[in-house]
Design a protein around this motif. Structure first.
Motif, PDB file in Angstrom:
ATOM      1  N   ASN A 454      -4.363  56.829   1.585  1.00  0.00           N
ATOM      2  CA  ASN A 454      -3.963  57.688   1.708  1.00  0.00           C
ATOM      3  C   ASN A 454      -2.391  58.336   2.541  1.00  0.00           C
ATOM      4  OD1 ASN A 454      -6.186  58.453   0.238  1.00  0.00           O
ATOM      5  ND2 ASN A 454      -6.870  57.992   2.221  1.00  0.00           N
ATOM      6  N   GLU A 455      -1.562  57.193   2.725  1.00  0.00           N
ATOM      7  CA  GLU A 455      -0.056  58.168   2.975  1.00  0.00           C
ATOM      8  C   GLU A 455       0.852  57.294   2.522  1.00  0.00           C
ATOM      9  OE1 GLU A 455       1.537  55.452   7.066  1.00  0.00           O
ATOM     10  OE2 GLU A 455       0.222  56.018   7.042  1.00  0.00           O
ATOM     11  N   VAL A 456       2.100  57.567   2.633  1.00  0.00           N
ATOM     12  CA  VAL A 456       2.996  57.013   1.335  1.00  0.00           C
ATOM     13  C   VAL A 456       3.624  56.046   1.861  1.00  0.00           C
ATOM     14  CG1 VAL A 456       5.202  58.027  -0.013  1.00  0.00           C
ATOM     15  CG2 VAL A 456       3.229  59.240   0.646  1.00  0.00           C
ATOM     16  N   GLY A 457       3.883  54.998   1.065  1.00  0.00           N
ATOM     17  CA  GLY A 457       4.883  53.702   1.535  1.00  0.00           C
ATOM     18  C   GLY A 457       5.862  53.153   0.564  1.00  0.00           C
ATOM     19  N   GLU A 458       5.946  51.808   0.965  1.00  0.00           N
ATOM     20  CA  GLU A 458       6.909  50.895   0.305  1.00  0.00           C
ATOM     21  C   GLU A 458       5.623  50.294  -0.912  1.00  0.00           C
ATOM     22  OE1 GLU A 458       9.162  50.420  -1.091  1.00  0.00           O
ATOM     23  OE2 GLU A 458      10.880  51.202   0.768  1.00  0.00           O
ATOM     24  N   LEU A 459       6.006  50.387  -2.565  1.00  0.00           N
ATOM     25  CA  LEU A 459       5.126  50.047  -3.282  1.00  0.00           C
ATOM     26  C   LEU A 459       5.483  48.310  -3.036  1.00  0.00           C
ATOM     27  CD1 LEU A 459       2.891  49.532  -5.769  1.00  0.00           C
ATOM     28  CD2 LEU A 459       4.999  49.387  -7.655  1.00  0.00           C
ATOM     29  N   VAL A 460       4.570  47.217  -2.742  1.00  0.00           N
ATOM     30  CA  VAL A 460       4.190  45.482  -3.420  1.00  0.00           C
ATOM     31  C   VAL A 460       4.002  45.308  -3.505  1.00  0.00           C
ATOM     32  CG1 VAL A 460       5.554  46.482  -0.823  1.00  0.00           C
ATOM     33  CG2 VAL A 460       3.414  45.706  -0.937  1.00  0.00           C
ATOM     34  N   VAL A 461       4.231  44.204  -3.891  1.00  0.00           N
ATOM     35  CA  VAL A 461       3.788  43.037  -5.036  1.00  0.00           C
ATOM     36  C   VAL A 461       3.020  41.596  -4.040  1.00  0.00           C
ATOM     37  CG1 VAL A 461       2.626  41.399  -6.619  1.00  0.00           C
ATOM     38  CG2 VAL A 461       4.346  44.041  -6.696  1.00  0.00           C
ATOM     39  N   LYS A 462       2.266  41.419  -3.780  1.00  0.00           N
ATOM     40  CA  LYS A 462       1.901  40.444  -3.119  1.00  0.00           C
ATOM     41  C   LYS A 462       1.754  38.514  -3.430  1.00  0.00           C
ATOM     42  CE  LYS A 462      -1.131  42.581  -0.677  1.00  0.00           C
ATOM     43  NZ  LYS A 462      -1.704  42.691   0.401  1.00  0.00           N
ATOM     44  N   LYS A 463       1.201  38.816  -4.397  1.00  0.00           N
ATOM     45  CA  LYS A 463       1.074  36.987  -5.101  1.00  0.00           C
ATOM     46  C   LYS A 463       2.360  37.469  -6.481  1.00  0.00           C
ATOM     47  CE  LYS A 463      -2.883  35.415  -3.701  1.00  0.00           C
ATOM     48  NZ  LYS A 463      -4.397  34.803  -4.197  1.00  0.00           N
ATOM     49  N   PRO A 464       2.749  36.305  -7.117  1.00  0.00           N
ATOM     50  CA  PRO A 464       3.855  36.268  -8.216  1.00  0.00           C
ATOM     51  C   PRO A 464       2.895  36.212  -9.518  1.00  0.00           C
ATOM     52  CG  PRO A 464       2.765  33.788  -8.123  1.00  0.00           C
ATOM     53  CD  PRO A 464       3.016  34.477  -6.297  1.00  0.00           C
ATOM     54  N   TRP A 465       3.972  36.663 -10.683  1.00  0.00           N
ATOM     55  CA  TRP A 465       2.756  37.064 -12.442  1.00  0.00           C
ATOM     56  C   TRP A 465       3.362  36.537 -12.711  1.00  0.00           C
ATOM     57  CZ3 TRP A 465       5.416  40.199  -8.997  1.00  0.00           C
ATOM     58  CH2 TRP A 465       6.917  41.258  -9.606  1.00  0.00           C
ATOM     59  N   VAL A 466       3.311  36.612 -13.548  1.00  0.00           N
ATOM     60  CA  VAL A 466       4.171  35.668 -14.923  1.00  0.00           C
ATOM     61  C   VAL A 466       5.130  36.683 -15.632  1.00  0.00           C
ATOM     62  CG1 VAL A 466       3.833  35.503 -17.838  1.00  0.00           C
ATOM     63  CG2 VAL A 466       2.437  34.020 -16.688  1.00  0.00           C
ATOM     64  N   GLY A 467       6.088  37.198 -15.826  1.00  0.00           N
ATOM     65  CA  GLY A 467       6.904  37.719 -16.021  1.00  0.00           C
ATOM     66  C   GLY A 467       7.993  37.862 -14.885  1.00  0.00           C
ATOM     67  N   MET A 468       7.814  37.888 -14.277  1.00  0.00           N
ATOM     68  CA  MET A 468       8.653  38.302 -12.586  1.00  0.00           C
ATOM     69  C   MET A 468       9.806  36.965 -13.393  1.00  0.00           C
ATOM     70  SD  MET A 468       7.288  36.875  -8.951  1.00  0.00           S
ATOM     71  CE  MET A 468       9.056  36.598  -8.592  1.00  0.00           C
ATOM     72  N   THR A 469      11.358  38.392 -12.926  1.00  0.00           N
ATOM     73  CA  THR A 469      12.228  37.813 -13.017  1.00  0.00           C
ATOM     74  C   THR A 469      13.046  36.522 -12.302  1.00  0.00           C
ATOM     75  OG1 THR A 469      15.194  37.958 -13.543  1.00  0.00           O
ATOM     76  CG2 THR A 469      13.691  39.220 -11.392  1.00  0.00           C
ATOM     77  N   CYS A 470      13.171  35.530 -13.153  1.00  0.00           N
ATOM     78  CA  CYS A 470      13.791  34.190 -12.702  1.00  0.00           C
ATOM     79  C   CYS A 470      14.887  34.298 -12.089  1.00  0.00           C
ATOM     80  CB  CYS A 470      13.681  32.716 -13.473  1.00  0.00           C
ATOM     81  SG  CYS A 470      11.792  32.597 -14.257  1.00  0.00           S
ATOM     82  N   GLY A 471      15.106  34.947 -11.184  1.00  0.00           N
ATOM     83  CA  GLY A 471      16.187  35.276 -10.009  1.00  0.00           C
ATOM     84  C   GLY A 471      16.713  36.412 -11.214  1.00  0.00           C
ATOM     85  N   PHE A 472      17.897  36.650 -10.213  1.00  0.00           N
ATOM     86  CA  PHE A 472      19.492  37.688 -11.282  1.00  0.00           C
ATOM     87  C   PHE A 472      20.772  36.585 -11.533  1.00  0.00           C
ATOM     88  CE2 PHE A 472      19.210  41.314  -8.382  1.00  0.00           C
ATOM     89  CZ  PHE A 472      17.761  41.736  -8.931  1.00  0.00           C
ATOM     90  N   TRP A 473      20.749  36.664 -12.936  1.00  0.00           N
ATOM     91  CA  TRP A 473      21.645  35.730 -13.513  1.00  0.00           C
ATOM     92  C   TRP A 473      23.334  35.540 -12.687  1.00  0.00           C
ATOM     93  CZ3 TRP A 473      21.545  32.354 -17.684  1.00  0.00           C
ATOM     94  CH2 TRP A 473      22.622  31.058 -19.051  1.00  0.00           C
ATOM     95  N   LYS A 474      23.260  33.721 -12.285  1.00  0.00           N
ATOM     96  CA  LYS A 474      23.976  33.426 -11.721  1.00  0.00           C
ATOM     97  C   LYS A 474      24.132  34.743  -9.774  1.00  0.00           C
ATOM     98  CE  LYS A 474      27.475  32.383 -15.835  1.00  0.00           C
ATOM     99  NZ  LYS A 474      28.497  32.837 -16.358  1.00  0.00           N
TER     100      LYS A 474
END
Length: 645
Positions: A454-474
């Motif tokens: 009930n309070e506006v804040g930052e959306l976060v994800v607390k565990k890894p998931w399939v599909g998360m980027t494997c870093g940024f290219w170079k």
């Protein structure tokens, strides 16, 4: 006030027919809540079951779904080998019951149409793959795909995947400079392009633009052209000639450490970020979200109003084909040659799942649409930006006839799909997201890194998931800084969100768009929704500008619903309207009435351009805009009317 009454409620019989319900119960769960908790607590187990649920084919089985539990750098499906084309194409093409079903359905704004079956698609992919190898392309090469929304574009992507070439699809409307930026950033040695593209009846020479970009770089060795004209450059390889090669029968098998594609963000700040995605990363997440969250299945027809250079383009390809659906492509402006054109196309092609943006809906509201009949639509999916309530309700009432569910869906290029969405197992309230997506450990943090409701804040994800980027290219350092520096040990997504006790989410905008005025933090979408609630307002965009008293003040850009309003009277009325709904401290400093807002071709309002125009900053590259003249006219308007800067 926002309407918190559900607009759509699932019937028990419908719930039991969904793929999600059947899968959930097969695993021993009776409620979404219990299943969700298990999905984020038992990460390895869940993503093992998820890939099985969408039918991924493995050449060599993997040892564990999550082989290295490092949030920033997890290792998925350790030891496994596959080629995603076997799941997306061959599985269906080699089955007598499905091989003649539609795989790709295409139409352009000129009314030209084509349809490929899964057998057709397999043949095209195998011929292109053979042609690629014959011309010296090999695993690990990088190819930029700069093509319109064509069936051949899909075949090119899949053929590159088949031979292990890393592909990077880019927006087909880019000019030479943003195209060159992405060629340089990726180090691509291959460009695949079209000879031309038609928009609103005008022909644009893509090959000429590609040539200009190539001259600004020094890595391109091979140019492959899908030609529809007689204009050719020396050394070009014709895509049509590659499609005459004998089909390739062998397949290159890859591990999930091998990159599949590089998706560049739109680059709203700094240089574009190249999100790296793998063969069992992006495709598995896209297929899971489409199949289990949106209920896309074999025989369905999935259409997204997008471009292959935007994340939802590859999502359409892998999310649709892996689930055995037909992917429906439209190449052209949605309201050309007339406003009914796209709706008629959706009806005639029996689209079952239609993906759109709120901006597209706001534009459609102003059009002279006659009766819209979409009897085949099972769900409308919305992504790209926050909703205002009035357009959402119009879409639900007029287009959905008050019975088609609107599935809000939000994630991003670096996510391969959604973080929060709308499940068909729960009621749906206007504008809101009714659940975190399975496998996504979503939460909302305040500035101190504490979980809040009930309070506006930052959306976060607390565990890894399939599909998360494997870093940024170079650029691994930038990846870590972007997502993991704000709060220790969690992914900070960059959306400003409020979560309620029942698991409902309301996204109010990007956190870097947040305006801090008189000590109050407010997202642009909150003020924009208030403005759009006024009968005179068709669209609104809000920015924050420096103010000596408030720190930041609100400046609003308005597109009116009618030209019958007096400017000065309306501006005063709208300021009072915002102040009465949001509080006097949030009364706008300025309101500007303009003809149109600057938008990308996939419908996103580009607020940074409005802020740049307001602050008289040098004009940036505008090739990603649907209509660059809008930005120019806003700059000219502000120079004439602005006295505060």
């Amino acid at each position: 006030m926002m309407n918190l009454t559900p607009a759509w409620k699932p019937e028990d019989q419908m719930i039991k027919q969904t793929r999600l319900y059947k899968w959930m119960h097969s695993l021993g769960f009776s409620t979404y809540e219990a299943f969700y908790e298990a999905s984020i607590e038992r990460t390895d187990w869940f993503w093992r079951e998820a890939e099985k649920a969408v039918g991924i084919k493995w050449k060599v089985p993997y040892e564990a779904a999550l082989g290295q539990n490092s949030f920033m750098w997890p290792k998925w499906y350790k030891g496994g080998q596959l080629n995603i084309t076997e799941t997306a194409v061959d599985k269906w093409a080699e089955n007598e019951e499905t091989q003649h079903q539609s795989a790709v359905i295409w139409r352009n704004e000129r009314g030209e149409e084509r349809r490929w079956t899964y057998l057709d698609l397999q043949d095209k992919v195998n011929r292109l793959a053979a042609g690629f190898l014959k011309n010296g392309l090999q695993k690990g090469d990088v190819a930029v795909i700069y093509m319109p929304m064509l069936p051949e574009t899909v075949a090119v992507m899949l053929a590159f995947a088949k031979v292990g070439v890393i592909f990077s699809p880019v927006f087909s409307g880019y000019g030479s400079e943003p195209l060159a930026v992405r060629i340089r950033a990726s180090g691509a040695s291959i460009v695949v392009t079209g000879s031309s593209v038609t928009r609103r009846g005008k022909t644009i020479n893509m090959r000429e633009c590609a040539e200009a970009a190539i001259h600004k770089t020094d890595t391109i060795k091979t140019v492959i052209v899908h030609t529809s004209s007689h204009i050719e450059y020396e050394g070009d390889i014709r895509l049509n000639d590659l499609l005459k090669e004998d089909p390739m029968s062998e397949t290159t098998y890859l591990t999930n450490d091998d990159p599949l594609m590089i998706l560049y963000t739109s680059g709203t700040t700094g240089t574009p970020k190249g999100a790296v995605h793998t063969h069992a990363g992006f495709p598995v997440k896209a297929a899971f979200d489409a199949g289990l969250c949106m209920d896309v299945g074999a025989g369905d027809r999935l259409f997204w109003l997008t471009d292959m250079g935007w994340m939802m383009g590859p999502f359409l390809v892998f999310g649709g084909l892996i689930n055995g659906a037909a992917i429906v492509l439209y190449d052209g402006a949605p309201d050309y040659p007339d406003e009914q054109h796209l709706w008629s196309f959706i009806h005639k092609k029996k689209v079952t799942h239609f993906g759109l943006s709120p901006t597209f809906v706001r534009s459609a509201m102003q059009q002279n649409l006659t009766s819209i009949q979409l009897p085949h639509i099972k769900a409308i999916i919305s992504t790209g930006e926050p909703w205002n309530e009035a357009p959402w309700q119009w879409l639900f009432d007029k287009i959905g006839q008050k019975h088609i569910p609107i599935l809000n869906y939000s994630g991003g290029t670096e996510v391969s799909g959604g973080i929060v969405g709308s499940t068909l197992l729960r009621p749906i309230k206007p504008v809101l997201f009714n659940a975190a997506i399975l496998g996504m450990a979503a939460d909302v943090y305040n500035e101190a890194g504490q979980s809040v409701t009930n309070e506006v804040g930052e959306l976060v994800v607390k565990k890894p998931w399939v599909g998360m980027t494997c870093g940024f290219w170079k650029d691994t350092g930038r990846y870590e800084d972007t997502y993991f520096r704000r709060f220790d040990g969690v992914w900070t997504h960059g959306d400003w969100v409020m979560q309620t006790e029942d698991g409902t989410f309301h996204i109010t905008g990007r956190s870097d768009d947040v305006i801090n005025t008189a000590g109050k933090r407010v997202g642009p979408a909150e003020i924009e929704s208030i403005l759009v609630g006024h009968p005179a307002v068709h669209e609104a965009a809000v920015i924050g500008v420096k103010d000596e008293v408030k720190g930041e003040a609100l400046v609003c850009f308005i597109v009116t619903s009618s030209q019958s309003f007096e400017d000065e009277g309306l501006i005063g009325e709208l300021k009072t309207h915002v102040g009465s709904h949001a509080g006097k401290a949030l009364t706008p400093k300025e309101i500007h009435l303009i003809q149109a807002l600057p938008k990308t071709r996939n419908g996103k309002i580009v607020r940074r351009l409005l802020k740049g125009a307001y602050e008289h900053k040098p004009s940036p590259d505008l090739s990603s805009l649907d209509n660059p003249k809008v930005y120019t006219s806003i700059c000219e308007y502000l120079k004439r009317n602005q006295n505060s800067v």
